[in-house]
Design an enzyme around this catalytic site. Structure first.
Site, PDB file in Angstrom:
ATOM      1  N   GLU A  58       0.835  -1.216   0.000  1.00 31.18           N
ATOM      2  CA  GLU A  58       0.000   0.000   0.000  1.00 31.18           C
ATOM      3  C   GLU A  58       0.864   1.257   0.000  1.00 31.18           C
ATOM      4  OE1 GLU A  58      -2.509  -1.075  -1.098  1.00 31.18           O
ATOM      5  OE2 GLU A  58      -4.180  -0.869   0.298  1.00 31.18           O
ATOM      6  N   THR A 113      -5.023   6.508  -6.131  1.00 30.27           N
ATOM      7  CA  THR A 113      -5.229   6.745  -4.697  1.00 30.27           C
ATOM      8  C   THR A 113      -4.333   7.882  -4.202  1.00 30.27           C
ATOM      9  OG1 THR A 113      -5.845   4.461  -4.370  1.00 30.27           O
ATOM     10  CG2 THR A 113      -5.138   5.633  -2.417  1.00 30.27           C
TER      11      THR A 113
HETATM   12  N1  HSE Z   1      -8.536   4.604   2.883  1.00 32.43           N
HETATM   13  C1  HSE Z   1      -7.869   4.688   1.619  1.00 32.43           C
HETATM   14  C2  HSE Z   1      -8.257   5.993   0.952  1.00 32.43           C
HETATM   15  C3  HSE Z   1      -8.286   3.530   0.777  1.00 32.43           C
HETATM   16  O1  HSE Z   1      -9.437   6.300   0.925  1.00 32.43           O
HETATM   17  O2  HSE Z   1      -7.373   6.696   0.473  1.00 32.43           O
HETATM   18  C4  HSE Z   1      -7.685   3.537  -0.588  1.00 32.43           C
HETATM   19  O3  HSE Z   1      -8.195   2.436  -1.292  1.00 32.43           O
END
Ligand code: HSE
Length: 316
Positions: A138, A190
Site C-alpha cells: 500500500e 489513490t
Molecule cells: N482509505 C484509503 C483511501 C483507501 O481512501 O485513500 C484507498 O483504497
C-alpha cells in the site's frame, strides 16, 4: 523453525483467491473496510532458492515485474527479509480486479501473496504480521501505509483498524448485506485522491463523522439496518473526492430511491458502492446505476455481490 518450514515447503505450490475490498465504508476513512465475494485475484506461489521474488503476470494489465516496483513484490520481499533471506518466491498472478478501480486491487495483490506464502510455509506468521508486510504494498501504491483494504482482504468480513501503529484490528460482526458496485472505466490514483484532501477539519465536522462511525459499527453489531442506513454519511472526504467521479450525486440519489441503505465512494474511487438489505433491492440499485451511467457515455461495469467472510482463500 524457519529452516524446517522452508524444508517442508520444497516442491509444493498453492493457489489462492484474494478478494476485492471496499475501504472506508463511507464514514470510516482509513479505519473501516469490508471484503467482497466478487471480484477476486488468483495467485499461485512456490519457493525458489534465491532470496528474491519472480513475478509472472498472466493478465492484460502490464504491471511491473521487478519486485521493488510491484506491490506483490515489496510485500514478499518484506517476508523474505523476515525469513533471514533463506528463500525466495515465484508467483503467478491473474488480476481480475482492475488496478485503480477503488475496490482494493493493490491490497489483493499484496495481501493475497503474503497469505499464500505463509500457507506454503505452514502458517508460521500471524495475521497481524501479514498485514504489516502487505502494507508495504500500500505504501508503494499510494505513498501511505493504510490497512483498511489489507485487513478485510486477509481476515474477511467487516474490519475496524483502530490503529496501525501499534496494529489493532477488530472484526466487526455484520448482518447479511448485499453490495452493488458501479465501476466507471476511468482511473483515479489513490495517491492523487489523497493529495486533494484537506489537512485540517472543523471540530463540528469531526463530531458528526465520529458519531457516524460509531453508529455504523453499533448498527452492524446490533443488525440494526436503520442505524446502518443513517450512519452511512461522510462529511469529510466525499465532498472533496466526489468531484473526481462523474455523476456521483445522481448515482447516489437514484440508488437511495431504488432502496439502498446507503453508500458512497468505494475506497478512493472511482467505483461507487451501495449496501442493501436484500437481493431484490441490490439489483434495483444496479438498474438505477446503469440508467445513470448509460446517459454519461462513459464505459462502466456494475456488479452485485455479498460480503466475503473468509478473506483470502487457499483453493488448491
Ligand atoms: N482509505 C484509503 C483511501 C483507501 O481512501 O485513500 C484507498 O483504497
Amino acid at each position: 523453525m524457519v529452516d524446517e518450514a522452508i524444508n517442508k515447503a520444497q516442491g509444493k505450490s498453492f493457489t489462492v483467491h484474494a478478494p476485492g475490498t471496499v475501504a472506508n465504508m463511507v464514514c470510516g476513512f482509513d479505519v473501516l473496510g469490508l471484503a467482497l465475494n466478487d471480484p477476486y485475484d488468483i495467485m499461485t506461489i512456490k519457493l525458489i532458492e534465491e532470496p528474491t521474488v519472480v513475478i509472472h503476470n498472466i493478465d492484460s494489465y502490464d504491471l511491473p515485474t521487478e519486485p521493488e516496483r510491484n506491490v506483490t513484490g515489496v510485500a514478499l520481499l518484506e517476508m523474505i527479509a523476515q525469513l533471514d533471506n533463506k528463500t525466495g518466491f515465484d508467483i503467478t498472478i491473474e488480476k481480475r480486479i482492475k488496478p485503480g478501480s477503488g475496490v482494493g486491487s493493490s491490497a489483493a495483490s499484496s495481501a493475497g501473496a503474503v497469505v499464500a506464502a505463509n500457507h506454503l510455509l505452514g502458517n508460521i506468521f500471524k495475521n497481524d504480521d501479514l498485514v504489516q508486510m502487505a502494507m508495504f504494498g500500500e505504501k508503494l501504491a499510494s505513498g501511505v501505509k493504510h490497512a483498511d483494504n489489507i485487513a478485510p482482504c486477509i481476515i474477511g468480513g467487516v474490519t475496524l483498524i483502530r490503529s496501525i501503529m501499534p496494529l489493532d484490528i477488530i472484526s466487526v460482526p455484520s448482518p447479511p448485506l448485499y453490495v452493488t458496485v458501479v465501476h466507471p472505466q476511468i482511473e483515479v490514483r489513490t495517491e492523487d485522491a489523497r493529495q486533494i484532501l484537506k489537512k485540517q477539519i472543523l471540530l463540528k465536522d469531526a463530531i458528526r463523522q465520529w458519531g457516524n462511525i460509531a453508529g455504523l459499527v453499533a448498527g452492524l453489531m446490533k443488525s440494526d439496518y436503520k442505524l446502518i442506513s443513517r450512519s452511512l454519511e461522510d462529511v469529510l472526504i466525499e465532498p472533496v473526492r466526489s468531484i473526481l467521479i462523474p455523476a456521483f450525486a445522481e448515482v447516489k440519489a437514484k440508488s437511495l430511491e431504488a432502496g439502498a441503505l446507503g453508500g458512497g465512494i468505494s475506497g478512493s474511487g472511482p467505483s461507487i458502492f451501495m449496501l442493501s438489505k436484500n437481493e431484490a433491492a441490490a439489483f434495483a440499485v444496479e438498474n438505477a446505476m446503469q440508467e445513470v451511467y448509460t446517459k454519461t457515455g462513459i464505459d462502466y461495469h456494475t456488479y452485485v455481490t455479498t460480503i466475503n467472510t473468509q478473506g483470502v482463500k487457499v483453493v488448491e
